[in-house]
Structures are given as structure tokens and as C-alpha cells.
Scaffold this motif. Structure first.
Motif, PDB file in Angstrom:
ATOM      1  N   CYS A  27     -30.361 -33.221 -47.357  1.00 44.84           N
ATOM      2  CA  CYS A  27     -29.941 -31.877 -46.939  1.00 44.84           C
ATOM      3  C   CYS A  27     -31.097 -30.877 -46.840  1.00 44.84           C
ATOM      4  N   ARG A  61     -30.207 -24.042 -56.162  1.00 42.01           N
ATOM      5  CA  ARG A  61     -29.550 -23.207 -57.151  1.00 42.01           C
ATOM      6  C   ARG A  61     -30.359 -23.148 -58.452  1.00 42.01           C
ATOM      7  N   GLY A  96     -28.570 -31.119 -56.772  1.00 44.87           N
ATOM      8  CA  GLY A  96     -27.637 -32.017 -56.100  1.00 44.87           C
ATOM      9  C   GLY A  96     -28.089 -33.467 -56.072  1.00 44.87           C
ATOM     10  N   CYS A 148     -32.740 -29.600 -52.200  1.00 44.39           N
ATOM     11  CA  CYS A 148     -32.119 -29.321 -50.900  1.00 44.39           C
ATOM     12  C   CYS A 148     -32.091 -27.809 -50.620  1.00 44.39           C
ATOM     13  N   TRP A 149     -31.576 -27.447 -49.436  1.00 45.87           N
ATOM     14  CA  TRP A 149     -31.498 -26.017 -49.086  1.00 45.87           C
ATOM     15  C   TRP A 149     -30.619 -25.267 -50.091  1.00 45.87           C
ATOM     16  N   GLY A 191     -27.768 -35.751 -53.562  1.00 48.65           N
ATOM     17  CA  GLY A 191     -28.392 -36.195 -52.310  1.00 48.65           C
ATOM     18  C   GLY A 191     -29.887 -35.947 -52.305  1.00 48.65           C
ATOM     19  N   CYS A 192     -30.284 -34.770 -52.767  1.00 49.72           N
ATOM     20  CA  CYS A 192     -31.728 -34.463 -52.774  1.00 49.72           C
ATOM     21  C   CYS A 192     -32.426 -35.204 -53.907  1.00 49.72           C
ATOM     22  N   CYS A 226     -22.376 -25.324 -52.781  1.00 51.75           N
ATOM     23  CA  CYS A 226     -22.112 -26.670 -52.259  1.00 51.75           C
ATOM     24  C   CYS A 226     -21.120 -27.350 -53.195  1.00 51.75           C
ATOM     25  N   GLN A 227     -20.316 -28.255 -52.611  1.00 53.24           N
ATOM     26  CA  GLN A 227     -19.310 -28.947 -53.449  1.00 53.24           C
ATOM     27  C   GLN A 227     -19.989 -29.797 -54.530  1.00 53.24           C
ATOM     28  N   ASP A 228     -21.183 -30.303 -54.241  1.00 54.11           N
ATOM     29  CA  ASP A 228     -21.905 -31.039 -55.284  1.00 54.11           C
ATOM     30  C   ASP A 228     -22.678 -30.038 -56.132  1.00 54.11           C
TER      31      ASP A 228
HETATM   32  S1  SF4 Z   1     -28.091 -32.537 -51.444  1.00 60.23           S
HETATM   33 FE1  SF4 Z   1     -27.719 -30.369 -51.863  1.00 60.23          FE
HETATM   34  S2  SF4 Z   1     -26.697 -29.508 -50.062  1.00 60.23           S
HETATM   35 FE2  SF4 Z   1     -26.621 -31.763 -49.938  1.00 60.23          FE
HETATM   36  S3  SF4 Z   1     -24.628 -32.289 -50.792  1.00 60.23           S
HETATM   37 FE3  SF4 Z   1     -26.129 -32.433 -52.443  1.00 60.23          FE
HETATM   38  S4  SF4 Z   1     -26.128 -30.427 -53.402  1.00 60.23           S
HETATM   39 FE4  SF4 Z   1     -25.108 -30.196 -51.447  1.00 60.23          FE
END
Ligand code: SF4
Length: 334
Positions: free
Chosen positions: A226, A317, A184, A313-314, A186-187, A104-106
Motif C-alpha cells: 500500500c 499511524r 499494518g 504504508c501510506w 501488508g506493509c 484503515c481496516q487493518d
Molecule cells: S498495508 Fe497499510 S493501508 Fe494497506 S491494508 Fe495494511 S494497514 Fe491498510
């Protein structure tokens, strides 16, 4: 005559002694040189090992997570948005691995967990890790992702106060073990902490109360973070230690069950219930809301009862390595 001979002998003895001392000095210097050389090699090996660990963590989903992603894809109804979303996730995982590019970019918060024997220099170790993080950022394995909280400045290196986050833990084994998690933003935003009792949710200070607040966190996270996600949960501790420990629950593999029967049962129940809520991947609806849930506990004060929930998130990592004595990688952990 006899006196002269004795004096000569003394001089000869002194010469021999001097030579011996000189030899010893040379030997000592050689040993010291070898030690320095060994030290340099070891830190270069450590740097290489950490850099490779970052590359693999950023670009390859661990086997246990990929296995569950594929299983859940099979279970989704055909020709639905949920199936489409899971197929995109699957393709993304495969492409990232093939091209050695971030999943993922993040590339997230960089969290290192290091278990080591007595005697390690944590300061030096951290410096090597930071050097590898800078290189990994330059190589594109990590996004330039660390920003000064007051000025908003991004120095493009991923280095700053508290970042990367390096946690040391001394263990009794002789080897060093490094685990890395990239989490990430977002999560991380949908993580939650509850203080029980919670009257709104009718959640008391027992496992049923814990179940209710975890499900509340899942419902509140829908469409964000995500999904499908994995939860790391800690019952107890204080506000800080609870969150720290909840992230460490995410170091467990998805097939790992708690050795406390009540918690093992709760972990399973949470996943089953969550996957019946119809939230689905990315909140599009469907059968796959959670990939896993791991629950641990910490002692607490009688006055407090926190439940801390970390959401992954999915793009889960995490990787880990065990190092040889010379600090080269001897084994991958996931
Ligand atoms: S929450 Fe996870 S999948 Fe969504 S943008 Fe962030 S790192 Fe990527």
C-alpha cells in the motif's frame, strides 16, 4: 502527699503521650489513604490517556505525514490513475478524522514506545496499557487483530504473547512520554533485511551498497504494501536489533533530517530516486512511490553488515503524548 502528686503527674503525662501516638496514627492513616486515592486516580488518568492516544492514532494521520501526502498529490499529473489514487487516500484521511473511525481496516501491530524516569513500575504500566487496548478494541478503534500463531485462535481482545508490543526506555527527564505506532500487515510483509556484501546486487559494505539494497527493497515492494510508503532503515546491529531499530526510525517526523551529513544525503537521494522509478501509489504508476526515508545506524560485528528495512504504508499511524505528573495528557507530540 508529694509522692501521690508525682504519680498523678506521671499518669497524666502518659495519657498525653498516648493521645499523641493515637493522633500520629490517625494522621499516618490519612496520608496512606490519600496515597492510595492518588494512585487510583493516576492509573485511571493513565488508562484514559492511553485510550485517547489509541483513538487518535487510529483515526488521525499525523500532520507531518498529511502535509507530504498533500504536496505529492499536487505533483501528480492530472487525470491519471496515480492522481485518482492519491485523491482517494486524501479523502480517506479526511473522512476517518471526521468520523473518528480507523483510517484503515487493518489497525496493525500495536507498538508502544515508552520513555520514563527512574522508578516506574513497568509491569503495572503494561497492565494499564493492555486494559486500554481491550477497551479500544471493543470501541472499534482497533480491529480484533491478534491471532495465536499455533492455533489460529483470535480471542478478539488484541492481547497475547508479544502483543501489544511495549518497549520501555529510561530517560533523564521527569515526565513520561508514550509513543504509539500502528503498523499494518501488508506493509510489514514487504520489510526486508540484507546481509552485505550482496553479490547479486553488486552491493558492498559501504553506503553505496546500502543505497543499492534499499532501492532493491522498494522495487520488490511495488504493487504490495500500500504505497506510497515511508522507509525506516538501520545499518548494522544484528538481525533482531536491526529490525527493531529500523521501526524506531519511523518515529522521526518526515521533515526530520539525519544529523549525520552522509545519511541525510542518502535519505534524500533514496526518496528522489524512488520517485523516479514510476512505481507510483499502489503500484499504479506515477511520481509518488515514497513519502520519506529515515536511516540510522547501530554498531555491528566485524563479521556482519546488515541493512534492515521497515516499510510503512501510506496509512502511517503514529502519535505520541507527554503526561503530566498526574498522568493526564499535557502535550501531543506529532
Ligand atoms: S498495508 Fe497499510 S493501508 Fe494497506 S491494508 Fe495494511 S494497514 Fe491498510
Amino acid at each position: 502527699m508529694a509522692k501521690k502528686k508525682a504519680a498523678k503527674k506521671k499518669v497524666a503525662k502518659k495519657k498525653v503521650a498516648k493521645k499523641k501516638v493515637a493522633k500520629k496514627k490517625v494522621a499516618k492513616k490519612k496520608v496512606a489513604k490519600k496515597k492510595v486515592a492518588k494512585g487510583q486516580d493516576t492509573s485511571k488518568n493513565l488508562y484514559d490517556a492511553v485510550l485517547e492516544l489509541i483513538r487518535v492514532t487510529s483515526t488521525v494521520i499525523p500532520d507531518d505525514v498529511q502535509k507530504v501526502v498533500l504536496e505529492t498529490l499536487e505533483r501528480e499529473e492530472k487525470n491519471t490513475t496515480a492522481e485518482y489514487a492519491m485523491n482517494i487516500i486524501k479523502a480517506n484521511i479526511e473522512l476517518a478524522k471526521k468520523k473518528s473511525q480507523p483510517i484503515c481496516q487493518d489497525t496493525g501491530t500495536i507498538l508502544f514506545y515508552i520513555s520514563h524516569p527512574i522508578g516506574i513500575d513497568q509491569g503495572k504500566f503494561t497492565k494499564v496499557i493492555e486494559k486500554a487496548v481491550v477497551k479500544a478494541t471493543k470501541l472499534g478503534y482497533l480491529r480484533q487483530n491478534s491471532v495465536h500463531s499455533l492455533t489460529g485462535k483470535n480471542d478478539s481482545l488484541n492481547i497475547g504473547l508479544g502483543h501489544p508490543s511495549v518497549h520501555f526506555h529510561q530517560h533523564k527527564k521527569k515526565s513520561i512520554e508514550i509513543k504509539l505506532m500502528l503498523k499494518g500487515g501488508g506493509c510489514e510483509n514487504v520489510g526486508a533485511q540484507y546481509a552485505l556484501p550482496n553479490t547479486d546486487l553488486k552491493a558492498g559494505r559501504d553506503l553505496d551498497g546500502v543505497r543499492k539494497v534499499i532501492l532493491d527493497a522498494i522495487v520488490k515492494a511495488q504493487g504490495k504494501g500500500c504505497g506510497p510508503g515511508v522507509l525506516g532503515v538501520t545499518i548494522g546491529g544484528d538481525r533482531g536489533s536491526g529490525y527493531l531499530a529500523s521501526k524506531e526510525e519511523l518515529l522521526r517526523t518526515l521533515d526530520d533530517k539525519s544529523n549525520i551529513p552522509e545519511l541525510a544525503e542518502l535519505e534524500e537521494e533514496i526518496v528522489t530516486t524512488a520517485n523516479k522509478l514510476g512505481i507510483g501509489p499502489m503500484g499504479f504508476g506515477g511520481k509518488t512511490t515514497l513519502l520519506g526515508c529515515k536511516i540510522g545506524h547501530q554498531n555491528r560485528l566485524p563479521a556482519s553488515f546488515f541493512v534492515s528495512v521497515s516499510y510503512m504504508c501510506w496509512a502511517f499511524r503514529r502519535q505520541g503524548v507527554i503526561l503530566k505528573e498526574n498522568q493526564q495528557i499535557s502535550k501531543w507530540l506529532y
